[in-house]
Design an enzyme around this catalytic site. Structure first.
Site, mmCIF file in Angstrom:
data_model
loop_
_atom_site.group_PDB
_atom_site.id
_atom_site.type_symbol
_atom_site.label_atom_id
_atom_site.label_comp_id
_atom_site.label_asym_id
_atom_site.label_seq_id
_atom_site.Cartn_x
_atom_site.Cartn_y
_atom_site.Cartn_z
ATOM 1 C CG ASP A 186 -2.017 0.871 1.326
ATOM 2 O OD1 ASP A 186 -1.974 1.797 0.538
ATOM 3 O OD2 ASP A 186 -2.941 0.611 2.151
ATOM 4 N N GLY A 192 -5.279 3.343 -7.936
ATOM 5 C CA GLY A 192 -5.381 3.798 -9.298
ATOM 6 C C GLY A 192 -4.728 4.985 -9.782
ATOM 7 C CG ASP A 218 -9.604 3.096 1.474
ATOM 8 O OD1 ASP A 218 -8.659 2.910 0.394
ATOM 9 O OD2 ASP A 218 -8.935 3.163 2.542
HETATM 10 C C1 GLA Z 1 -5.482 2.197 2.555
HETATM 11 C C2 GLA Z 1 -5.933 1.249 1.899
HETATM 12 C C3 GLA Z 1 -6.891 0.318 2.574
HETATM 13 C C4 GLA Z 1 -6.241 -0.210 3.923
HETATM 14 C C5 GLA Z 1 -5.723 0.896 4.706
HETATM 15 C C6 GLA Z 1 -5.143 0.620 5.926
HETATM 16 O O1 GLA Z 1 -6.535 3.314 2.877
HETATM 17 O O2 GLA Z 1 -6.656 1.614 0.804
HETATM 18 O O3 GLA Z 1 -7.673 -0.670 1.636
HETATM 19 O O4 GLA Z 1 -5.511 -1.317 3.707
HETATM 20 O O5 GLA Z 1 -4.965 1.721 3.779
HETATM 21 O O6 GLA Z 1 -4.398 1.507 6.622
#
Ligand code: GLA
Length: 388
Positions: A154, A193, A214
């Site tokens: 991430d 994205g 998200d």
């Molecule tokens: C980001 C990701 C989520 C999740 C959070 C965790 O927002 O997009 O899917 O993994 O981090 O902190």
């Protein structure tokens, strides 16, 4: 498909022609990992940062015993907030809520399931825990030693230490580190994205890549994300999938029709199916939505095609996904505020004359229809059919 003699030759020839690295060329040929969209569970949508090893074990227990494993759910994925400090040698250690990661992985494996973990290329994860910055190879080796089968990587604080144009090399670096461990580990890119990741996700080793910000457990957010995926279908193929984020089915803020829309749309999109609810406490209705085998078969179809919108009039949309057996899965979606009759013209899905229609949620043959099929669709709901 494993890459044996003819495939190696093809890959090497391809590498020479394109001037690609050997690992990149082989990767492009190797579709053993994530040959169909990954299915499983992820801790984030329900547990967030409160997740513990006990929650993960409970999720594995549920999947192994409630029919989800039989329906194809395999990966039990820990999201953010498992990390502790690094030891004196720089090895990442889990925090007190997790303790022994190897024991947890062994437990999940003992249920015939696989286990996933989460990190960031930045110094910190999105929730402020330890990231993999400057420890990429060491972390990959640690994951492999624990028995990890899936990594969600991430972007988060990576934006503080890297320039945007470094994003691809940063993602490739962790892929190469995972590859070097020799353990097959599904590689899930999460950078919302940015930079049209669908164009380069496969070339940095991504098996899937988030296409949006998200999701949340609300019809408006889920539907904007899901219906916005139109146009990305050409980038999905076995081993490489667009990821419109994890499921919210069963988390409580959508009604049954809305969750049916969520699940149907994700299956038509050939999206990863990562349940995001508390599997140890779900009701029968939620379990039935998550485990409908005919609907899941659309997602997991071996052709690996992603569906697209074939018709729209205001809030009424028809989506279609071609399947390996020559038939077409179709979703009649009502994004409006009242029930409405919605139809699909067979010519819009490449079918001429009459066709046999089956209702996939109801497991019911509806008969033979000439030229088109229509049905009453509830507010925010769906009718999902197979046309043959
Ligand atoms: C980001 C990701 C989520 C999740 C959070 C965790 O927002 O997009 O899917 O993994 O981090 O902190």
């Amino acid at each position: 498909m494993t890459c044996r003699f003819p495939c190696w030759v093809k890959a090497l020839a391809g590498a020479a022609l394109l001037g690609m690295s050997l690992s990149g060329a082989l990767l492009a040929e190797d579709s053993t990992l994530a040959a169909t969209p990954p299915m499983g569970w992820n801790s984030w949508n329900h547990f967030g940062c409160r997740v513990t090893a006990a929650d993960v074990r409970a999720a594995a227990d549920a999947i192994a015993s409630n029919g989800m494993k039989n329906a194809g759910y395999t990966y039990v994925n820990i999201d953010d907030c498992w990390q502790g400090r690094r030891d004196a040698d720089g090895n990442i250690r889990p925090n007190g809520k997790f303790g022994d990661m190897k024991a947890l992985a062994d437990y999940v494996h003992s249920k015939g399931l696989k286990i996933g973990i989460y990190s960031s290329p930045g110094p910190k994860t999105c929730a402020g825990y330890e990231g993999s910055y400057q420890h990429e190879a060491q972390d990959a080796r640690q994951y492999a030693a624990w028995g990890i089968d899936y990594l969600k990587y991430d972007w988060c604080s990576a934006s503080r230490v890297y320039k945007p144009e470094q994003m691809q090399e940063v993602y490739r670096k962790m892929h190469d580190a995972l590859l070097a461990t020799g353990r097959p580990i599904v590689y899930s890119l999460c950078q919302y994205g940015l930079q049209a990741v669908w164009r380069w996700g496969p070339s940095v080793g991504g098996n899937l890549w988030r296409t949006t910000g998200d999701i949340s457990d609300h019809y408006d957010r889920m539907s904007v994300i899901g219906f916005d995926q139109n146009g990305l279908e050409k980038y999905a193929k076995p081993g490489h999938w667009n990821d419109p984020d994890m499921l919210e089915v069963g988390n409580g803020h959508m009604n049954r029709d809305e969750y049916l829309t969520h699940m149907s749309l994700w299956c038509l999109l050939a999206a990863p199916l990562l349940a995001g609810n508390d599997l140890s406490k779900m009701n029968r209705e939620t379990l039935e939505i998550l485990t409908n085998k005919e609907v899941i078969a659309v997602d997991q179809d071996s052709k690996g095609a992603q569906g697209r919108r074939v018709w729209q009039e205001g809030p009424y949309e028809v989506w279609a996904k071609p399947l390996a057996d020559g038939s077409t899965a179709v979703g009649l979606f009502n994004r409006g505020e009242d029930a409405e009759k919605i139809g699909v013209n067979f010519s819009d899905i490449g079918v001429s004359g009459s066709a046999i229609v089956r209702d996939l949620w109801a497991h019911k043959d509806l008969g033979s229809f000439e030229g088109s099929f229509s049905a009453e669709v509830p507010r925010h709901g769906v009718v999902m059919i197979k046309v043959k």
